[in-house]
Design a protein around this motif. Sequence first.
Motif, PDB file in Angstrom:
ATOM      1  N   ASP A 136       0.863  -1.175   0.000  1.00 31.08           N
ATOM      2  CA  ASP A 136       0.000   0.000   0.000  1.00 31.08           C
ATOM      3  C   ASP A 136       0.901   1.227   0.000  1.00 31.08           C
ATOM      4  O   ASP A 136       1.333   1.701   1.054  1.00 31.08           O
ATOM      5  CB  ASP A 136      -0.916   0.007   1.225  1.00 31.08           C
ATOM      6  CG  ASP A 136      -1.852   1.211   1.254  1.00 31.08           C
ATOM      7  OD1 ASP A 136      -1.839   1.984   0.275  1.00 31.08           O
ATOM      8  OD2 ASP A 136      -2.575   1.389   2.253  1.00 31.08           O
ATOM      9  N   MET A 137       1.212   1.704  -1.187  1.00 25.18           N
ATOM     10  CA  MET A 137       2.139   2.820  -1.315  1.00 25.18           C
ATOM     11  C   MET A 137       1.497   4.153  -0.965  1.00 25.18           C
ATOM     12  O   MET A 137       2.142   5.195  -1.009  1.00 25.18           O
ATOM     13  CB  MET A 137       2.691   2.880  -2.749  1.00 25.18           C
ATOM     14  CG  MET A 137       3.548   1.678  -3.120  1.00 25.18           C
ATOM     15  SD  MET A 137       4.918   1.408  -1.964  1.00 25.18           S
ATOM     16  CE  MET A 137       5.820   2.935  -2.134  1.00 25.18           C
ATOM     17  N   THR A 138       0.215   4.159  -0.595  1.00 22.03           N
ATOM     18  CA  THR A 138      -0.459   5.412  -0.255  1.00 22.03           C
ATOM     19  C   THR A 138      -0.473   5.663   1.242  1.00 22.03           C
ATOM     20  O   THR A 138      -0.839   6.741   1.689  1.00 22.03           O
ATOM     21  CB  THR A 138      -1.918   5.388  -0.752  1.00 22.03           C
ATOM     22  OG1 THR A 138      -2.652   4.360  -0.038  1.00 22.03           O
ATOM     23  CG2 THR A 138      -1.981   5.105  -2.233  1.00 22.03           C
ATOM     24  N   SER A 139      -0.065   4.659   2.047  1.00 30.12           N
ATOM     25  CA  SER A 139      -0.207   4.804   3.500  1.00 30.12           C
ATOM     26  C   SER A 139       0.794   5.796   4.071  1.00 30.12           C
ATOM     27  O   SER A 139       0.471   6.567   4.966  1.00 30.12           O
ATOM     28  CB  SER A 139      -0.037   3.443   4.181  1.00 30.12           C
ATOM     29  OG  SER A 139       1.259   2.937   3.985  1.00 30.12           O
ATOM     30  N   GLY A 140       2.047   5.745   3.576  1.00 31.26           N
ATOM     31  CA  GLY A 140       3.035   6.723   4.008  1.00 31.26           C
ATOM     32  C   GLY A 140       3.335   6.715   5.486  1.00 31.26           C
ATOM     33  O   GLY A 140       3.707   7.727   6.060  1.00 31.26           O
ATOM     34  N   GLY A 141       3.158   5.625   6.158  1.00 29.95           N
ATOM     35  CA  GLY A 141       3.496   5.538   7.577  1.00 29.95           C
ATOM     36  C   GLY A 141       2.324   5.923   8.436  1.00 29.95           C
ATOM     37  O   GLY A 141       1.399   5.157   8.634  1.00 29.95           O
ATOM     38  N   GLY A 142       2.341   7.163   8.953  1.00 33.05           N
ATOM     39  CA  GLY A 142       1.244   7.617   9.779  1.00 33.05           C
ATOM     40  C   GLY A 142       1.172   6.889  11.104  1.00 33.05           C
ATOM     41  O   GLY A 142       2.180   6.588  11.733  1.00 33.05           O
ATOM     42  N   ALA A 143      -0.050   6.570  11.525  1.00 34.62           N
ATOM     43  CA  ALA A 143      -0.264   5.976  12.847  1.00 34.62           C
ATOM     44  C   ALA A 143       0.368   4.600  12.972  1.00 34.62           C
ATOM     45  O   ALA A 143       0.686   4.161  14.074  1.00 34.62           O
ATOM     46  CB  ALA A 143      -1.766   5.899  13.137  1.00 34.62           C
ATOM     47  N   THR A 144       0.536   3.888  11.862  1.00 33.98           N
ATOM     48  CA  THR A 144       1.100   2.532  11.937  1.00 33.98           C
ATOM     49  C   THR A 144       2.601   2.544  12.169  1.00 33.98           C
ATOM     50  O   THR A 144       3.166   1.541  12.604  1.00 33.98           O
ATOM     51  CB  THR A 144       0.820   1.754  10.636  1.00 33.98           C
ATOM     52  OG1 THR A 144       1.535   2.351   9.551  1.00 33.98           O
ATOM     53  CG2 THR A 144      -0.671   1.733  10.318  1.00 33.98           C
ATOM     54  N   GLY A 145       3.252   3.648  11.877  1.00 35.53           N
ATOM     55  CA  GLY A 145       4.701   3.713  11.989  1.00 35.53           C
ATOM     56  C   GLY A 145       5.422   2.999  10.869  1.00 35.53           C
ATOM     57  O   GLY A 145       6.648   2.862  10.909  1.00 35.53           O
ATOM     58  N   LYS A 146       4.688   2.522   9.872  1.00 31.45           N
ATOM     59  CA  LYS A 146       5.284   1.769   8.776  1.00 31.45           C
ATOM     60  C   LYS A 146       5.404   2.645   7.535  1.00 31.45           C
ATOM     61  O   LYS A 146       4.470   3.366   7.184  1.00 31.45           O
ATOM     62  CB  LYS A 146       4.449   0.524   8.462  1.00 31.45           C
ATOM     63  CG  LYS A 146       4.380  -0.476   9.602  1.00 31.45           C
ATOM     64  CD  LYS A 146       3.527  -1.670   9.229  1.00 31.45           C
ATOM     65  CE  LYS A 146       3.463  -2.687  10.369  1.00 31.45           C
ATOM     66  NZ  LYS A 146       2.630  -3.863  10.023  1.00 31.45           N
ATOM     67  N   PRO A 148       6.149   2.274   3.494  1.00 31.25           N
ATOM     68  CA  PRO A 148       6.340   1.320   2.388  1.00 31.25           C
ATOM     69  C   PRO A 148       7.367   1.818   1.378  1.00 31.25           C
ATOM     70  O   PRO A 148       7.585   3.018   1.217  1.00 31.25           O
ATOM     71  CB  PRO A 148       4.939   1.259   1.756  1.00 31.25           C
ATOM     72  CG  PRO A 148       4.347   2.600   2.042  1.00 31.25           C
ATOM     73  CD  PRO A 148       4.905   3.046   3.363  1.00 31.25           C
ATOM     74  N   TYR A 149       8.013   0.867   0.710  1.00 30.86           N
ATOM     75  CA  TYR A 149       8.995   1.160  -0.325  1.00 30.86           C
ATOM     76  C   TYR A 149       8.651   0.348  -1.571  1.00 30.86           C
ATOM     77  O   TYR A 149       8.237  -0.813  -1.466  1.00 30.86           O
ATOM     78  CB  TYR A 149      10.404   0.780   0.133  1.00 30.86           C
ATOM     79  CG  TYR A 149      11.012   1.723   1.136  1.00 30.86           C
ATOM     80  CD1 TYR A 149      11.975   2.655   0.750  1.00 30.86           C
ATOM     81  CD2 TYR A 149      10.619   1.687   2.466  1.00 30.86           C
ATOM     82  CE1 TYR A 149      12.546   3.524   1.672  1.00 30.86           C
ATOM     83  CE2 TYR A 149      11.180   2.559   3.408  1.00 30.86           C
ATOM     84  CZ  TYR A 149      12.136   3.470   2.998  1.00 30.86           C
ATOM     85  OH  TYR A 149      12.694   4.332   3.913  1.00 30.86           O
TER      86      TYR A 149
END
Length: 236
Positions: A136-146, A148-149
Motif C-alpha cells: 500500500d504505497m499510499t499509507s506513508g506511515g502515519g499511525a502505523t509507523g510503517k 512502504p517502499y
Amino acid sequence: MQQTYDPSRHRQKRHRFPRPALAAATLALLGVAACGTSDHGTVEPELTAAQVCGSTLDSSAAAALRRVAGTDRFHELPGTDEAGQPNKFSLKLAAGSLHDDASKRNQCYVTKAEDKTGYPLIQVEFSAEKYHPKADMTSGGGATGKTPYPIGVYAETHERSSATIYFACPTRAPGKDASPTPTPYVRGYLFANSPKISPNTGEEDLMVILNPVARAMAKQLGCLSQANLPVHVPRV
C-alpha cells in the motif's frame, strides 16, 4: 527460464541453538570474543561496516551502518555451531537454511566491537515464504509507523526498529518428503536494537542497509533478474 533454487544441492545440515539458548550462548561467545579470542582461541578480528554480512554492503549501506552505530568497528557472532559450520554470516549458508526453523537459520548478527553485552546492534535473516503482505504505497506511515517502499513485491520500514523486503524468488525445501512445489518468495528482515542505535539513525538507513544484502542473496539464489531489488533505494 528461471531456475528454482534447490538448497539440497548447496547445503550441509546445520544445527543451531533454540532462541533462548542462542541468546545465552551468544553472550558467552561474545564475552570470549571481547577478550580478543574466539572459542577456538584465535584472535577475533574486528570488521568494518563494508565487511559485515559477508561483505555485501555497498558504500551507501556501509555509510548508513556507520551512522546507525556511531562507529566503524564491529564483530559478528563468532565460533561454530554444533555441526562445525561458522556462525558468521555467509550467503551460501543463509541460502541453504531458508526453509529451516528460525532458530537454525544462518543470520548476520552484528555487534559494535566495544559492546561487551553480546546483544546485537542489527540482525539480518532470510526465510522462504509462501505469501507476502499487500503493498500500500499510499499509507506513508502515519499511525502505523510503517513506511512502504517500491522494492521487491513488498517492502517496509517500521520506524527505526526494522526493515523488511519480500522478493520473488522460487526455492524448494530440501529432503525427500518436502513439497515439490517451489516456495515463491524470500523475505529479508533486519532488526535494529533500539537501545543500541545512534540518535542520528533514520529509518531509511535500515532499508539502505538491508537492500544490498537482499540483492546479494537474490544473486546467490539465481533470481536477481526477477526480484525487483534496485541498486539504490528510492526516496519515499
